[in-house]
Design an enzyme around this catalytic site. Structure first.
Site, PDB file in Angstrom:
ATOM      1  N   ASN A   1      16.054  -1.563  -1.573  1.00  0.00           N
ATOM      2  CA  ASN A   1      15.859  -0.150  -1.216  1.00  0.00           C
ATOM      3  C   ASN A   1      16.563   0.235   0.080  1.00  0.00           C
ATOM      4  O   ASN A   1      16.927   1.382   0.272  1.00  0.00           O
ATOM      5  CB  ASN A   1      14.366   0.143  -1.120  1.00  0.00           C
TER       6      ASN A   1
ATOM      7  N   GLY B   1       3.705   1.711  -6.424  1.00  0.00           N
ATOM      8  CA  GLY B   1       4.643   0.606  -6.589  1.00  0.00           C
ATOM      9  C   GLY B   1       4.144  -0.631  -5.860  1.00  0.00           C
ATOM     10  O   GLY B   1       4.258  -1.754  -6.348  1.00  0.00           O
TER      11      GLY B   1
ATOM     12  N   THR C   1     -10.845   4.156 -13.610  1.00  0.00           N
ATOM     13  CA  THR C   1     -10.391   5.310 -14.394  1.00  0.00           C
ATOM     14  C   THR C   1      -8.977   5.688 -13.992  1.00  0.00           C
ATOM     15  O   THR C   1      -8.672   5.812 -12.809  1.00  0.00           O
ATOM     16  CB  THR C   1     -11.340   6.502 -14.164  1.00  0.00           C
TER      17      THR C   1
ATOM     18  N   CYS D   1      12.414   0.249  16.491  1.00  0.00           N
ATOM     19  CA  CYS D   1      11.672   1.374  17.077  1.00  0.00           C
ATOM     20  C   CYS D   1      11.053   2.282  16.026  1.00  0.00           C
ATOM     21  O   CYS D   1      10.066   2.955  16.296  1.00  0.00           O
ATOM     22  CB  CYS D   1      12.594   2.197  17.960  1.00  0.00           C
TER      23      CYS D   1
END
Lengths: 400, 130
Positions: free
Chosen positions: A156, A76, A242, A330
């Site tokens: 997201n 992505g 490829t 963190c």
């Protein structure tokens, strides 16, 4: 808390989903006898190409596009890099101004920053407290030399679904190419490129039960894009190298299964999500739901827990068999709080308490109830050692 | 492979000396929410030794484990011995920390040293009045 034999609950489907059995089965021949290079014209090549082109059809069907408009990529992130850099570079004689939202994934945000170093100008469109982009802000940011707008279909981290159709009307009126990062939505909720009105769209296999290491970029016919990888003429000359045939076949299978099962999946995920979104704040004091109340991905339940830090919660939850994630400073290797939460106006202290549940199709009501049982004592325990909580308690006592 | 050593996990899950000391002789506060972690150390000094050490920490697993380890390393030691506790010695006692978590061991040692500075300052002031 500690070492009783525990339930395993995977709730980190925003990091990656598991690979469905049917997907793995579809891939296996291409890791065995069907190993050919799809660019070759002999029998081995034919077999690989057939598998790959079937997958291209399946992916095209998922987003209601033409198969020839699909470019297979490695991830992505690559799809977003190719879109942002490739679409901007192809139009640089027309202008060097691009617009993205403030809450884009790093693969869009950092690609745009790279373009800035290459002489482009970048405008960041803000979001409101729910993480929503106002299409009017996009309209106001467009200039004569604007060549690209990119706004994600859904975020997201907080699950907010953006008004892509409304933004597309504006970009069309102004003749500006519009890309959307649909990595969080494609294969999860309906995505129709015509209905959305975009010109390019990114998706990734491991967000909807396909394999890692494969993504796709859809680019509307007639829209020019400069390839990032130079080499042979694979993928219509737009992505050399490829192709990863087995992964592409897996992506295709995952797309087919997503199309067929989408309505039932959405219903299931929404039910679990809503249980978590209502019950967690009911059981723990001072918990804030992040993201939009209704314009929200079905599997996303994100929160900020006040006075404590996300990584510590993740570690305790992990010890109880539960996998989740956080946007706290963190937990990031850069030690910076999530730019998404900060753009939504959250304080750094509150963003530190970020906790993100990515619910998947394998999760059950029992999984959610288990989280509701184990999380409150973890929060209590961490708050008991938090100086911020001690200050809060003292201040509220003093107030009375 | 787990990110943290067993020792870090053990201190994270069973931190020693959590709490506050009401009549502390010295208090050291470091960090802020932007960098991620905040630590407050409380010390009680008797005959030049840290008779008691307690802490409160807002932060990640490493920050909590570091606080616990620092408190354990410092308790019962003389001021001179405590001032020799360094970020590295804390990290070593924890059987190592991931690179991006070294700043947590810095904070732990800093907070403790600050508490001692606070104690010495108060002592000087108090001594002046006598």
């Amino acid at each position: 808390m500690g070492d009783r034999s525990i339930r395993k609950v995977y709730l980190d489907n925003t990091a990656t989903t598991p690979i469905l059995h049917e997907v793995r089965e579809a891939m296996l021949p291409y890791l065995g006898e069907a190993f050919g290079n799809p660019s070759c014209i002999h029998e081995w090549g034919d077999v690989a190409r057939e598998g790959m082109e079937a997958a291209r059809n399946q992916v095209a069907e998922l987003i209601v596009a033409e198969p020839e408009e699909i470019i297979f990529t490695g991830t992505g992130t690559e799809s977003n890099n190719l879109a942002i850099k490739g679409l901007a570079l192809a139009q640089q004689s027309k202008g060097k101004h691009i617009i993205i939202s403030a809450i884009e994934h790093f693969s869009v945000l950092h690609s745009a920053k790279t373009l800035e170093k290459w002489g482009f100008e970048l405008a960041l469109v803000p979001v409101d407290k729910y993480g929503l982009v106002d299409p009017d802000d996009v309209r106001k940011s467009i200039r004569k030399d604007t060549v690209l707008v990119s706004v994600m279909h859904a975020n997201n981290e907080v699950g907010t679904i953006e008004p892509i159709r409304e933004i597309a009307q504006i970009t069309r009126q102004n003749n500006v190419v519009f890309h959307t990062d649909a990595i969080a939505t494609a294969g999860t909720i309906p995505v129709d490129v015509e209905e959305l009105g975009v010109d390019a769209l990114s998706l990734a296999g491991n967000m909807f039960y396909g394999p890692k290491g494969v993504g796709a970029l859809w680019v509307r016919r007639g829209v020019r894009i400069i390839p990032l990888l130079d080499g042979g003429v694979q993928e219509g000359g737009r992505r050399a190298g490829t192709e990863n045939v087995s992964a592409i076949v897996g992506l295709g299978k995952a797309a087919e299964l997503a199309s067929a099962g989408m309505a039932a999946r959405i219903e299931h995920l929404t039910r679990l999500r809503d249980r978590l979104l209502t019950e967690l704040p009911a059981r723990i004091d001072r918990v804030v739901v992040t993201g939009h109340p209704t314009k929200r991905l079905p599997g996303n339940a994100s929160f900020c827990v006040e006075f404590i830090e996300g990584e510590a919660m993740i570690m305790w939850l992990n010890s109880q068999g539960v996998a989740v994630t956080s946007g706290s400073a963190c937990t990031s290797k850069a030690l910076k709080a999530s730019h998404v939460l900060i753009a939504m106006g959250l304080s750094h202290a509150l963003a530190q308490g970020s906790l993100l549940f990515g619910i998947g199709i394998d999760n059950t009501t029992e999984d959610i109830d288990y989280v509701l049982e184990v999380l409150p004592p973890i929060v209590d325990r961490l708050r008991q050692m938090s100086p911020l909580y001690a200050k809060f308690v003292k201040a509220s006592k003093g107030g009375k | 492979m787990p990110v943290y050593s067993q020792k870090v996990m053990e201190h994270f899950m069973n931190p020693r000396n959590v709490g506050e000391i009401e009549d502390a002789d010295g208090i050291g506060e470091v960090g802020n929410p932007i960098c991620g972690d905040m630590m407050t150390f409380y010390i009680k000094v008797k005959d030049n030794r840290l008779e008691d050490v307690k802490f409160k920490t807002f932060g990640c697993g490493a920050a909590i484990a570091v606080s616990s380890m620092v408190s354990e390393m410092a308790k019962g030691k003389t001021l001179e011995e405590v001032l020799k506790i360094t970020p590295k010695s804390v990290a070593d006692e924890l059987e190592g920390l991931p690179k991006q978590k070294f700043h947590c061991s810095n904070l732990g040692a800093q907070a403790l040293h600050k508490a001692i500075e606070d104690y010495l300052k108060k002592k000087k002031k108090g001594g002046g009045k006598e």
